[in-house]
Scaffold this active site. Structure first.
Site, mmCIF file in Angstrom:
data_model
loop_
_atom_site.group_PDB
_atom_site.id
_atom_site.type_symbol
_atom_site.label_atom_id
_atom_site.label_comp_id
_atom_site.label_asym_id
_atom_site.label_seq_id
_atom_site.Cartn_x
_atom_site.Cartn_y
_atom_site.Cartn_z
ATOM 1 C CG ASP A 17 -3.900 18.611 13.011
ATOM 2 O OD1 ASP A 17 -3.075 18.691 13.944
ATOM 3 O OD2 ASP A 17 -3.799 17.776 12.083
ATOM 4 C CG HIS A 49 -3.438 16.581 8.425
ATOM 5 N ND1 HIS A 49 -3.311 15.833 9.573
ATOM 6 C CD2 HIS A 49 -3.674 15.692 7.429
ATOM 7 C CE1 HIS A 49 -3.443 14.550 9.285
ATOM 8 N NE2 HIS A 49 -3.661 14.431 7.977
ATOM 9 C CG ASP A 85 -0.505 13.428 12.058
ATOM 10 O OD1 ASP A 85 -0.782 14.138 11.060
ATOM 11 O OD2 ASP A 85 -0.504 13.872 13.220
ATOM 12 C CG ASP A 112 2.553 20.291 15.099
ATOM 13 O OD1 ASP A 112 1.478 20.898 15.245
ATOM 14 O OD2 ASP A 112 2.892 19.753 14.019
ATOM 15 C CG HIS A 168 -5.688 13.890 13.232
ATOM 16 N ND1 HIS A 168 -4.604 13.435 13.942
ATOM 17 C CD2 HIS A 168 -5.204 14.798 12.354
ATOM 18 C CE1 HIS A 168 -3.504 14.029 13.498
ATOM 19 N NE2 HIS A 168 -3.841 14.869 12.531
ATOM 20 C CG HIS A 184 -2.199 22.466 11.814
ATOM 21 N ND1 HIS A 184 -2.297 21.281 11.117
ATOM 22 C CD2 HIS A 184 -1.089 22.350 12.571
ATOM 23 C CE1 HIS A 184 -1.300 20.480 11.463
ATOM 24 N NE2 HIS A 184 -0.550 21.107 12.347
ATOM 25 N NE ARG A 202 0.300 14.993 6.633
ATOM 26 C CZ ARG A 202 0.499 16.229 7.097
ATOM 27 N NH1 ARG A 202 0.218 16.532 8.352
ATOM 28 N NH2 ARG A 202 0.953 17.170 6.311
ATOM 29 C CG HIS A 256 4.101 23.296 11.834
ATOM 30 N ND1 HIS A 256 2.942 23.876 11.375
ATOM 31 C CD2 HIS A 256 3.752 22.036 12.231
ATOM 32 C CE1 HIS A 256 1.954 23.009 11.470
ATOM 33 N NE2 HIS A 256 2.425 21.890 11.994
ATOM 34 C CD1 TRP A 295 -3.406 19.846 17.959
ATOM 35 C CD2 TRP A 295 -1.746 21.037 18.896
ATOM 36 N NE1 TRP A 295 -3.903 21.073 18.348
ATOM 37 C CE2 TRP A 295 -2.916 21.819 18.918
ATOM 38 C CE3 TRP A 295 -0.574 21.573 19.441
ATOM 39 C CZ2 TRP A 295 -2.953 23.106 19.457
ATOM 40 C CZ3 TRP A 295 -0.610 22.853 19.980
ATOM 41 C CH2 TRP A 295 -1.783 23.602 19.986
ATOM 42 C CG HIS A 344 -3.417 14.983 17.294
ATOM 43 N ND1 HIS A 344 -4.531 15.582 16.759
ATOM 44 C CD2 HIS A 344 -2.380 15.379 16.529
ATOM 45 C CE1 HIS A 344 -4.176 16.305 15.694
ATOM 46 N NE2 HIS A 344 -2.872 16.201 15.541
HETATM 47 N N1 ADE Z 1 1.722 22.559 4.759
HETATM 48 C C1 ADE Z 1 1.345 23.668 4.139
HETATM 49 N N2 ADE Z 1 0.713 24.515 4.963
HETATM 50 C C2 ADE Z 1 0.675 23.885 6.153
HETATM 51 C C3 ADE Z 1 0.129 24.221 7.403
HETATM 52 N N3 ADE Z 1 -0.486 25.381 7.607
HETATM 53 N N4 ADE Z 1 0.259 23.347 8.399
HETATM 54 C C4 ADE Z 1 0.879 22.180 8.183
HETATM 55 N N5 ADE Z 1 1.411 21.799 7.039
HETATM 56 C C5 ADE Z 1 1.319 22.651 6.020
HETATM 57 ZN ZN ZN Z 2 -2.531 16.345 11.585
HETATM 58 ZN ZN ZN Z 3 1.270 20.309 12.814
#
Ligand code: ADE
Ligand code: ZN
Ligand code: ZN
Length: 271
Positions: free
Chosen positions: A120, A60, A45, A153, A116, A126, A48, A149, A1, A6
């Protein structure tokens, strides 16, 4: 997210944790303010993307099956690599936050990760491998080029709420808290804690990941990837997805509250 998701999960958890849990978490975080969980919910986040925190990027998510909408399942042996995934990370940091032998800085980080990652793990993408959780699936949203994605998110939650600030998160959390206590989720919320066992963290996290991954088949890509690569997703696709997003966020917040209660005190009055 994104930030909104989050922070909303964290505010919901603040609304449900016991007084004792709240005092425990505020002590670890060194913050007795009104956003003590929400204000650290996105720290993982930023971390990372630092050199020091690079090793946590894979924590994550779990790259589960990659053949939606035909197959949706999660298999720990198959999907969680040696270096770790969100399921093993939740297990590791749940254990570390209870450790009496590591530094207070490390305990504090562990708590921030738990806050966190429980968020996720409730985002369907995720728990999905296809194109790195949809990061590599190009889509159009509200006239803009982005990826699948990202709209899960951030774009769709932000369209619902009308912003992405901390106060937007607080408002959304109040609404979802009411739905849990006395609204559309009230009858099902107790069952959200089924399978939750702080002494078997991997099994608990697998319940959440497996449940969440199912939505990749039913809601995220019911027509396969080609369907989401066509047209603007801010209309009908948003309408068919937003109810699932709201419930994912509500579940994550309620489960985080119970999880923190169990870690802090060994029991929870929730459920
Ligand atoms: N990178 C690789 N797979 C992922 C996922 N499922 N979610 C977020 N980042 C990623
Ligand atoms: Zn995250
Ligand atoms: Zn995400």
């Amino acid at each position: 997210w994104g930030y909104l998701g989050h922070e909303t999960v964290a505010f919901i958890a603040q609304n449900f944790v016991s007084q004792e849990t709240s005092t425990w978490a505020q002590g670890i975080l060194g913050d007795d303010g009104t956003s003590y969980l929400a204000s650290v919910a996105t720290w993982a986040d930023s971390y990372r993307y630092t050199d020091e925190g690079e090793f946590t990027a894979g924590f994550h998510y779990i790259d589960a099956n990659d053949d939606p909408p035909d197959t949706c399942n999660v298999d720990l042996e198959r999907d969680c690599p040696e270096e770790g995934c969100i399921v093993s990370a939740i297990a590791n940091y749940t254990s570390r936050v209870q450790s009496t032998t590591i530094s207070s800085t490390e305990v504090q980080k562990a708590l921030k990760w738990v806050i966190h990652f429980l968020g996720d793990i409730h985002q369907p993408l995720h728990d999905e491998a296809l194109e790195a959780g949809g990061n590599g699936i190009d889509v159009t949203y509200d006239g803009e080029a982005t990826n699948l994605h990202h709209i899960w998110d951030s774009d769709m939650p932000e369209q619902l709420v009308g912003g992405s600030s901390l106060s937007d998160a607080q408002t959304w959390a109040e609404n979802l808290t009411t739905e849990i206590k006395s609204g559309s989720y009230a009858s099902s919320a107790p069952s959200w804690l089924d399978g939750m066992d702080v002494d078997d963290v991997e099994s608990s996290a697998m319940v959440w990941a497996t449940e969440t991954n199912k939505f990749v088949c039913s809601t995220v890509m019911p027509g396969g990837r080609e369907a989401v690569e066509t047209g603007d997703l801010s209309g009908d696709y948003y309408e068919s997805s937003i109810g699932v997003i709201e419930e994912r966020i509500a579940r994550a917040g309620y489960r985080l509250a119970a999880w923190l209660d169990l870690i802090a005190t060994g029991e929870t009055t929730l459920g």
